[in-house]
Write a protein that holds these residues in place. Structure first.
Motif: not given
Ligand code: SF4
Length: 606
Positions: A265, A267-270, A272-273, A310, A343, A380
């Protein structure tokens, strides 16, 4: 060494396994005989059919949880599995005297598994690979019992595990698994095969491997190593999937073929993920994506494709447009349909228009909330203005958004955040339609390796204890195991979310519409509720100009002023701010704090 990869319930039966198909292609290219057994298809139908509520529990796992409970002599766990089946099929036991619904499971498995495994000789060296995605390790434990009984020398490796902790937890729970590979599997699996064939430096040199040595679990010496080159020209091999369906006389015309255009990813920032745990982030060349689609069309004759990524955009809209342009050209000659996840940060009207032309009639997107504060707390990179833009242009382009998830119950969530979600529902009032754009309220599932997990104080982790599968495992198996390494858990939710759900239902049960017309020099906005007029506004010049400038793009105040002054150099900031406030009060324009990310809610081509 022959490698037998195993796709188990609850993996979907309408699509080949993306991960196992690429593993097979990679190993075969490197000279290792490999095949995939689709147990999820061969063992389908153990449970009678009924409406599955996949949001709460994997019903397809129940027969295996039952058998595991039986093996451990845990009658309560066995009864729990039966209870879930009974809850779905109460009419099968109206006298309440035949409640062992899953009692016939062992007999069915004995027959079907023995029949399939009879194709292999106990004398040949075999390595069975079990994917752990979607909790496949649970039926994998049952399968491992059969494998070890029938092939005493066979070895079993599990994979598809995001982290070493998770791999270790599963290995501790099941002594039948010999090895675990965590993170991406292509090269570690190849090197494991070579190590077992005695051709290299041994198990300790296999990247990201856990193995048993002297009665304990041992990590290999390296966590890096080579990663699969997505542009190498090695394409996923789905032949075993189609052979399986054809042998059973099943229709293959509606099969969905998986595609991969990115890994990891960007972004790799969320918070919860844990999606990209163990993965290296990279993208595939657009030409490789189209090449694979063409090859699959020629080989399998099914027009349905699903991107497993993703986010097919990978924060690179230019690359996305290139992929879309290629697919638009291909679609002029062939029937193709895609589903993908995006995204939607930085999307443009042009991209939104190209998506359906390229065959993307349905899209999942990273919606997650209607509140800027909650989106920020989740980490996000998108905000509510991005959500409005995407929903508005998806509607305009005819793209269906089947699951706009709203996550409730994140750590640090406050009443004021939920109240903002309630109020913001009104900004999207013209777009609610179960067919087109469906809200799904889901609890946060706290995963062990997520940033949220690290934010929750240790004494509050106990609140997160809701996971149906965990409770169905025999207690003796999970003793001493970090439960967050195995599963994610949710916590009881703030009851304000119940009010939110009711208001949300209200919007889905009614229809808002509007018109914007020029009448005798004035711009008149009219709004209707279930067809009846409820609001009429005369839009002034500044308000009309704001709606026009923010109709197809998200602007901050500075850019909006620049655009407005190109048409009318006299435009002053005070009147623009006042007009913005008035439009937001009527839920016709949305913007965040300090007049950032301004977007018109309506399609005002004034
Ligand atoms: S929710 Fe999607 S955009 Fe956010 S870190 Fe996870 S994979 Fe990346």
């Amino acid at each position: 060494m022959k490698v037998i990869l195993n796709c188990l319930p609850p993996a979907r039966t309408d699509t080949p396994s993306a991960a196992l198909s690429i593993l097979k292609a990679h190993l075969t290219t490197n000279g290792v005989e490999t095949l995939v057994i689709y147990w999820n298809i061969l063992l389908d139908g153990i449970l009678p059919s009924f409406e599955r509520n996949t949001d709460t529990i994997h019903f397809d796992l129940l027969p295996y949880l039952y058998l595991i409970a039986e093996e451990h002599g845990d009658d309560i766990a066995r009864s729990r599995a039966n209870a879930y089946v009974k809850a779905e099929l109460p009419e099968r036991d109206v006298l309440n005297d035949s409640s062992d619904y899953l009692g016939g499971t062992r007999r069915v498995l004995d027959k079907r598994i023995a029949r399939e495994l009879s194709r292999y000789s106990p004398d040949e060296p075999l390595l069975f690979g079990i994917s752990c995605r979607y909790e496949q390790w649970i039926p994998g434990m049952v399968l491992a019992g059969y494998v070890k009984r029938l092939f005493t020398d066979a070895r079993i490796v599990i994979g598809g595990l995001g982290s070493r902790d998770r791999a270790a937890a599963v290995m501790k729970m099941c002594g039948l698994f010999d090895y675990a590979i965590w993170g991406e599997g292509e090269y570690p699996l190849l090197e494991l095969v070579r190590a077992l064939d005695g051709g290299n430096a041994g198990l300790a040199a296999v990247p990201r491997l856990l193995f048993r040595e002297g009665g304990t679990l041992r990590n290999s010496d390296t966590e890096t190593g080579r990663f699969f080159d997505m542009n190498s020209g090695v394409f996923a091999d789905h032949d075993d999937y189609f052979s399986c369906l054809e042998a059973l006389g099943k229709d293959t015309s509606a099969v969905i073929l998986p595609l991969e255009s990115t890994r990891g990813c960007t972004w790799n920032a969320c918070r919860f993920c844990v999606y990209s745990d163990g993965m290296r982030t990279r993208k595939r060349e657009p030409s490789r994506v189209t090449e694979e689609v063409r090859r699959l069309l020629d080989r399998h004759h099914t027009p349905y494709f699903a991107f497993m990524d993703n986010d097919i955009v990978a924060n690179d809209p230019e690359r996305l447009e290139s992929v879309l342009d290629d697919l638009i050209s291909l679609r002029e000659q062939r029937e193709i349909n895609f589903i993908a996840e995006v995204i939607h940060k930085g999307f443009t009207k042009r991209i939104m228009e190209k998506l359906p032309r390229a065959g993307f009639g349905r899209i999942h997107f990273g919606y997650e909330s209607l509140s800027d504060s909650l989106l920020a707390k989740m980490g996000k990179k998108t905000n509510f203005s991005d959500n409005i833009f995407f929903v508005k242009f998806a509607r305009k382009s005819g793209i269906k958004l089947p699951s706009a998830n709203i996550i409730r119950g994140i750590p640090s969530e406050e009443d004021v955040d939920i109240l903002a979600c309630m109020d913001n529902l009104h900004f999207l009032r013209f777009y609610y339609d179960n067919e087109f754009f469906r809200h799904t309220i889901i609890p946060l599932r706290l995963a062990g390796h997520s940033r949220f997990h690290d934010m929750v104080p240790a004494d509050e982790l106990g609140r997160f204890n809701e996971n149906e599968i965990f409770r169905l495992l025999p207690g003796v198996m999970t003793e001493g195991i970090d439960r967050f390494a195995l599963f994610d858990f949710s916590a009881p939710h703030n009851t304000l979310w119940n009010a939110f759900a009711k208001i949300n239902d209200f919007y889905y049960n009614h229809t808002y519409s509007y018109t914007v017309r020029r009448e005798e020099g004035d711009v008149i906005y009219r709004e209707f509720f279930d067809g009846a007029p409820v609001l009429e506004l005369v839009l002034g010049d500044v308000a009309s100009a704001i709606l026009r400038e923010t109709n197809e793009r998200i602007l901050d105040l500075r850019d909006l002023l620049t655009s407005l002054r190109e048409r009318d150099p006299q435009t002053d900031e005070t009147s623009v701010r006042a007009a913005l406030d008035a439009l937001k009060a009527r839920h016709l324009v949305y913007f965040g704090e300090t007049y950032g990310s301004i977007i018109s809610v309506i399609d005002a081509d004034i």
